[in-house]
Design an enzyme around this catalytic site. Sequence first.
Site: not given
Ligand code: C5P
Length: 228
Positions: A60, A58, A29, A114, A184, A63, A205
């Site tokens: 997003k 991704d 991604k 989120t 998160q 517009d 991560r």
């Molecule tokens: O590092 P981590 O596993 O938290 O990364 C999650 C990925 O998913 C990031 O690229 C983040 O921008 C994306 N994302 C998210 N929550 C959302 C939409 C996208 O964490 N609601």
Amino acid sequence: MIFVAIDTPDLDRAVHLARAVGPVTGALKVGLELWAAHGPRGVEAVRAACPGTALFLDLKLHDIPNTVAGAVRALAPLAPRYLTLHASGGAAMVRAAAQVAPAGTTLLAVTVLTSLDATSLESVGQGADSEAQALRLARLAQRAGAGGAVCSAREARSLRTALGPDATLMVPGIRPAGANAGDQARTATPREALDAGATHLVVGRPITGAPDPADAANAILASIPSEQ
Ligand code: C5P
């Protein structure tokens, strides 16, 4: 299928990560961070580092319909497997994007970020019930031509019911059991997310921050029944 989030503005690091984990998961991604720093060339460099890898772009998009449709057309040469757009841009915007999306690209709706809690939702003029709002937006986007949605594992069950068995549900916020949640707030293990109805997982991560990203990706794949 697990999409590894290559979240860095550093192109060398992005290419290095893509080489390490692309062959393991077969799916990457790329989001706004790399896009803002390097644009389409950055995406192409990541793809070239691991040919044949499925790409989730991704970006997003949000517009007016004409502009979003133009952006989707301009992105076609990158042939993303998945591309995100904000369902809150409205049905006409999603429809305009769907009409010009290449055959191999599935549009995924972003519903309620989120990061927005009840107070933030009310402050931007939306009801405090984020789940109802996410469902409403996901249905609207599906009717307008989106193939599914990005959602948290917590929402996956109700979205699966609302969107039916064929919808793609791409779920980020995944943490292997015992891993650090980072920023998160609502995490799930890979297995929990798949059990809740996710078709695809996004992991950043826990893989990219591991001492050996390929090992970490392999361990996550091994923790789920069979690749989905
Ligand atoms: O590092 P981590 O596993 O938290 O990364 C999650 C990925 O998913 C990031 O690229 C983040 O921008 C994306 N994302 C998210 N929550 C959302 C939409 C996208 O964490 N609601």
